[in-house]
Design a protein around this motif. Sequence first.
Motif, short mmCIF file in Angstrom:
data_model
loop_
_atom_site.label_atom_id
_atom_site.label_comp_id
_atom_site.label_asym_id
_atom_site.label_seq_id
_atom_site.Cartn_x
_atom_site.Cartn_y
_atom_site.Cartn_z
N UNK A 104 0.81 -1.23 0.00
CA UNK A 104 0.00 0.00 0.00
C UNK A 104 0.84 1.28 0.00
N UNK A 105 2.13 1.18 0.35
CA UNK A 105 2.96 2.38 0.46
C UNK A 105 3.45 2.84 -0.91
N UNK A 106 3.47 4.16 -1.09
CA UNK A 106 3.99 4.74 -2.34
C UNK A 106 5.44 5.17 -2.18
N UNK A 107 6.00 5.01 -0.99
CA UNK A 107 7.38 5.44 -0.73
C UNK A 107 8.37 4.49 -1.40
N UNK A 108 9.51 5.05 -1.83
CA UNK A 108 10.57 4.22 -2.45
C UNK A 108 11.39 3.48 -1.41
N UNK A 109 11.59 4.11 -0.24
CA UNK A 109 12.36 3.49 0.84
C UNK A 109 11.47 3.35 2.07
N UNK A 110 11.45 2.15 2.62
CA UNK A 110 10.68 1.87 3.84
C UNK A 110 11.61 1.26 4.88
N UNK A 111 11.38 1.62 6.13
CA UNK A 111 12.15 1.03 7.24
C UNK A 111 11.24 0.04 7.96
N UNK A 112 11.66 -1.22 7.98
CA UNK A 112 10.90 -2.26 8.67
C UNK A 112 11.63 -2.58 9.98
N UNK A 113 11.07 -2.15 11.09
CA UNK A 113 11.70 -2.41 12.39
C UNK A 113 11.24 -3.79 12.86
N UNK A 126 13.14 -8.06 3.17
CA UNK A 126 13.94 -6.84 3.00
C UNK A 126 15.10 -7.05 2.04
N UNK A 127 15.67 -5.94 1.53
CA UNK A 127 16.86 -6.08 0.69
C UNK A 127 18.11 -5.46 1.32
N UNK A 128 17.98 -4.92 2.52
CA UNK A 128 19.13 -4.49 3.32
C UNK A 128 18.82 -4.80 4.77
N UNK A 129 19.82 -5.26 5.51
CA UNK A 129 19.62 -5.51 6.94
C UNK A 129 20.60 -4.66 7.74
N UNK A 130 20.04 -3.81 8.60
CA UNK A 130 20.84 -2.99 9.51
C UNK A 130 20.64 -3.54 10.92
N UNK A 131 21.73 -3.76 11.61
CA UNK A 131 21.62 -4.21 12.99
C UNK A 131 22.18 -3.12 13.92
N UNK A 132 21.46 -2.85 15.00
CA UNK A 132 21.92 -1.89 16.01
C UNK A 132 22.52 -2.70 17.16
N UNK A 133 23.74 -2.37 17.53
CA UNK A 133 24.42 -3.17 18.55
C UNK A 133 25.04 -2.30 19.62
N UNK A 134 25.32 -2.94 20.74
CA UNK A 134 26.11 -2.31 21.82
C UNK A 134 26.70 -3.47 22.62
N UNK A 135 27.47 -3.16 23.64
CA UNK A 135 28.07 -4.24 24.44
C UNK A 135 26.98 -4.95 25.26
N UNK A 188 24.27 6.31 10.81
CA UNK A 188 23.00 6.19 10.07
C UNK A 188 23.10 6.99 8.77
N UNK A 189 23.62 8.21 8.87
CA UNK A 189 23.77 9.07 7.68
C UNK A 189 24.60 8.36 6.61
N UNK A 190 25.69 7.74 7.02
CA UNK A 190 26.56 7.02 6.07
C UNK A 190 25.84 5.81 5.49
N UNK A 191 25.16 5.05 6.35
CA UNK A 191 24.46 3.84 5.90
C UNK A 191 23.42 4.15 4.84
N UNK A 192 22.77 5.30 4.96
CA UNK A 192 21.73 5.67 3.99
C UNK A 192 22.28 5.97 2.61
N UNK A 193 23.58 6.24 2.52
CA UNK A 193 24.18 6.52 1.21
C UNK A 193 24.54 5.23 0.47
N UNK A 194 24.46 4.09 1.18
CA UNK A 194 24.79 2.81 0.53
C UNK A 194 23.73 2.46 -0.49
N UNK A 195 24.14 1.87 -1.62
CA UNK A 195 23.14 1.48 -2.62
C UNK A 195 22.29 0.32 -2.11
N UNK A 196 21.04 0.30 -2.55
CA UNK A 196 20.17 -0.83 -2.20
C UNK A 196 20.72 -2.10 -2.83
#
Length: 197
Positions: A104-113, A126-135, A188-196
């Motif tokens: 239903x979304x018309x957006x080109x980029x969607x974030x699936x949490x 999904x076609x990209x996987x971002x993982x948030x990590x810490x110790x 996050x800013x850098x990751x968004x510049x990566x190609x899909x």
Amino acid sequence: MNKNLIGLTGGIATGKSTVAHYLATVYNLPILDADIYARNAVSFGSPLLSKIVGKYGKDIILNDGNLNRGKLGEIIFNLPQERHWVESLIHPYVRNCFDQAIKESSANTLILVIPLLFEANLESLVNQIWVVSCSEQQQLERLMARNNLTAEQAAARINSQLPIAEKIARADVNLDNSSNLESLLQQIDIALTLPAL
């Protein structure tokens, strides 16, 4: 045009909500959240809630008819077979919600949490996987503070998920949230510049 679907995952209390909030407010990207779909799955009067009551009894329900999340949490985070049973009810519902929202979304980029992206075998969404990590220590301390849990309760929740190192190994991008907020936002800013992919 094919949509760029970014799967945002990570361990509990590693900072997924912070990343999602930044992507929504600064980049105006639509956020689809598995936790919201999962809450809806067991909302008041839902068929799935009836099944859970059928298995665990009326004690699992609060006086207002809603699910007692704390009580269910104590069961499923200490008994893996019970967690698998509950997840087998909820995961297909969540998957269906994602499919519908993407369509239903018309957006080109969607974030699936999707906190349980790997555990629920939803990588194909999904076609990209971002993982948030810490110790592990930071994760434990953040979870205890956020949810007012004992160290034992927090550890049970952390241990119910895949180890963070395994999630990092299977991800395309690792957002390291063990330093400060500024560092995380720069990543996050850098990751968004990566190609899909």
